[in-house]
Design a protein around this motif. Sequence first.
Motif, PDB file in Angstrom:
ATOM      1  N   GLU A 370      11.289  -3.567  -0.124  1.00  0.00           N
ATOM      2  CA  GLU A 370      12.102  -2.675   0.705  1.00  0.00           C
ATOM      3  C   GLU A 370      11.587  -1.244   0.747  1.00  0.00           C
ATOM      4  O   GLU A 370      12.142  -0.411   1.474  1.00  0.00           O
ATOM      5  CB  GLU A 370      13.546  -2.682   0.187  1.00  0.00           C
ATOM      6  N   SER A 371      10.528  -0.941   0.007  1.00  0.00           N
ATOM      7  CA  SER A 371       9.969   0.416   0.016  1.00  0.00           C
ATOM      8  C   SER A 371       9.250   0.672   1.343  1.00  0.00           C
ATOM      9  O   SER A 371       8.181   0.126   1.599  1.00  0.00           O
ATOM     10  CB  SER A 371       8.991   0.606  -1.145  1.00  0.00           C
ATOM     11  N   GLN A 372       9.831   1.508   2.183  1.00  0.00           N
ATOM     12  CA  GLN A 372       9.248   1.775   3.501  1.00  0.00           C
ATOM     13  C   GLN A 372       7.887   2.447   3.382  1.00  0.00           C
ATOM     14  O   GLN A 372       6.961   2.122   4.133  1.00  0.00           O
ATOM     15  CB  GLN A 372      10.203   2.643   4.329  1.00  0.00           C
ATOM     16  N   GLN A 373       7.765   3.381   2.434  1.00  0.00           N
ATOM     17  CA  GLN A 373       6.494   4.096   2.283  1.00  0.00           C
ATOM     18  C   GLN A 373       5.399   3.153   1.792  1.00  0.00           C
ATOM     19  O   GLN A 373       4.267   3.192   2.298  1.00  0.00           O
ATOM     20  CB  GLN A 373       6.662   5.264   1.303  1.00  0.00           C
ATOM     21  N   LEU A 374       5.708   2.299   0.832  1.00  0.00           N
ATOM     22  CA  LEU A 374       4.709   1.341   0.349  1.00  0.00           C
ATOM     23  C   LEU A 374       4.310   0.387   1.466  1.00  0.00           C
ATOM     24  O   LEU A 374       3.117   0.140   1.674  1.00  0.00           O
ATOM     25  CB  LEU A 374       5.259   0.549  -0.842  1.00  0.00           C
ATOM     26  N   GLN A 375       5.267  -0.151   2.177  1.00  0.00           N
ATOM     27  CA  GLN A 375       4.952  -1.081   3.254  1.00  0.00           C
ATOM     28  C   GLN A 375       4.128  -0.399   4.352  1.00  0.00           C
ATOM     29  O   GLN A 375       3.229  -1.017   4.933  1.00  0.00           O
ATOM     30  CB  GLN A 375       6.240  -1.669   3.845  1.00  0.00           C
ATOM     31  N   ARG A 376       4.408   0.872   4.610  1.00  0.00           N
ATOM     32  CA  ARG A 376       3.623   1.623   5.606  1.00  0.00           C
ATOM     33  C   ARG A 376       2.171   1.751   5.149  1.00  0.00           C
ATOM     34  O   ARG A 376       1.238   1.571   5.936  1.00  0.00           O
ATOM     35  CB  ARG A 376       4.250   3.011   5.798  1.00  0.00           C
ATOM     36  N   HIS A 377       1.960   2.041   3.868  1.00  0.00           N
ATOM     37  CA  HIS A 377       0.605   2.158   3.335  1.00  0.00           C
ATOM     38  C   HIS A 377      -0.120   0.817   3.316  1.00  0.00           C
ATOM     39  O   HIS A 377      -1.313   0.741   3.620  1.00  0.00           O
ATOM     40  CB  HIS A 377       0.645   2.756   1.927  1.00  0.00           C
ATOM     41  N   ILE A 378       0.590  -0.240   2.959  1.00  0.00           N
ATOM     42  CA  ILE A 378      -0.031  -1.567   2.927  1.00  0.00           C
ATOM     43  C   ILE A 378      -0.410  -2.006   4.338  1.00  0.00           C
ATOM     44  O   ILE A 378      -1.494  -2.578   4.557  1.00  0.00           O
ATOM     45  CB  ILE A 378       0.909  -2.590   2.260  1.00  0.00           C
TER      46      ILE A 378
END
Length: 631
Positions: A370-378
């Motif tokens: 659910e981490s938006q920032q992590l998913q954006r980076h991935i």
Amino acid sequence: MNAEEQRYKYLKLLSEKYPARQSVYAELIHLNGVLSLPKPTEHFMSDLHGEYESFFHILNNCSGVIKEKVERVFSRKMSKEEMADFCTLIYYPKEKLSALKKKNMLTPEYYKKTILNLLDLAKFMSYKYQPREINKTIPKGYGSIIDELLRGRPDADYVPRVYRKKMLDTLISIGSGNDFIFAFTVLIKRLAVARLHIVGDFFDRGGRPDAILNMLMKHHSVDIQWGNHDVLWMGAACGSETCIAEVVRISLKYNNIDVLERGYAISVRPLFIFAAGLYPDDTPEVAAQKAISIILFKEEAALIKRNKDFNMDARVLLDKIDYKKKVLILGGKEYELTIKDFPTIDSADPLKILPEEEQIIRNLRSSFMESQQLQRHIQFLYQKGSLYKCYNGNLLFHGCVPVDSQGRFKNIRIEGKNYAGKTYLDYVDQKIRQAYFGGKDKFTIDFMWYLWCGINSPVSGREMKIFERIYLKDKKTWQEPSDYYFSYYDKEWFCEQVLQEFGLDPVHGHIINGHVPIKVKDGESPIKAGGKAIVIDGGFCRAYHKKTGIAGFTLVSNSRGLRLIEHRDFTNVKAAIMNNKDIESVSKSIEVQSYQTTIADTDEGRKIQEKINDLYHLMLLYKNGILKPVE
């Protein structure tokens, strides 16, 4: 439809873009001119491991390319101190201008002099580029003014001199001097390096991988070759409990919990509360590391048992411990343990995951997913990344191409099929993408963990001994067998074999790797096989500086050859701004050409040549009356 009919259909579509003979002529003239331009500069970096400040500085100074250009343009006009001050302005324009403002040094004369110097430097650096490309490179909002200044005629001509002076006086008087200085510095950095290659490993050890990725997401031209630490985090973002446990363990080990909590809003508080109750005599960090390590090895055991293709049964070790004697029994031999308290282990069923542990890992999985920032980076890593890349005759990958003891491509059987060499790397690339974008089947998600630490993984290439390093006193058990690739990549015949496997010229091509830190202090060289292979992991992260003796390598490829840059220690951004302190670097030429490589010699040049051929065929259709041009 046969090939000739398909060709005609394509050329008919092309005629819509070039409907008149004059438009075909103009494009042919332009494209043939472009082929003669010098090859733009490429910049290679690897194994950043979250070391943001060093990355920030090296990216800004383009591994010394900007300093070199400044010296060529201004060595007779500026002192060494003035050139250093000018370079710092280019590297850190906002910070430098802020410092100068505090000293009341931002006068109209300063702005005029600085903008003219930036203009001279930009003109000198723009000769490699076609005007169309330069216009794309200029920051939005400044295009027309900067373009006019770049195209301005010599100052000896009275009219353009007055015209330019009026433009400069106006932009300074309306208070846009800072904006234009910043725009020019962005332009100069983009002209200095046309393409940035990151050969793997953004994460772990250093504290700010998130800041590095935020910065790269704004970069004008970058590609990424995934490393094993990247794949580990990608697996965590896909929902692999095993990858998540390992990410958290490494973050605790290197005291980088801020990356999780502040960078990605992933809370580890439940883990700390759980661990504090289990290990009350330890610090919170040590207790949490002990707790997550046991969860990790239990998750690994379950994963290994359901994936026989991985051949990693030897890595299941919790059930090999004699919990009464506090020793590990392996091959009939007893090994003393460094950690002897196991409150979450049921000696009758050591691999069983307790409900409390299951809840911890379930909560962590939700936070990662659910981490938006992590998913954006991935997503950015997937968008810009691949397992390997063939670019301008060079083969870029982080780790290895698995081979056997004879240096032959290893035959790897997985999912009922055999793979070797390039076909294996293509399979792995596909599985990595499938893990994120596919149906998230269990095997594919588990495979992400295998890629992190499996000996047949092309991003790892070694059998990791994490359990032994945590629990066993005997350091002989810590030794990690590596793929034979690392025994052979110092041999020319082997590198030529690898280059040929990927369809590259074995004579002029190079393999560019990261992954294995080069111990410069021990006399080890990053240049292998007479320059056929170049390993650019020199210990970028501070955690590796003692091991390597330097602060990292970068590689620069331009129209005259290849240069390896060996970086010394860099203090911080504040010192760079206040004292004009640049990172200490030593440049070493790997390959110097007597001729200048042009765009015609690059991958882009080959695409342009194909377009030229198509335009000549379209011109013939117009001339022969097969297609009617617009007159």
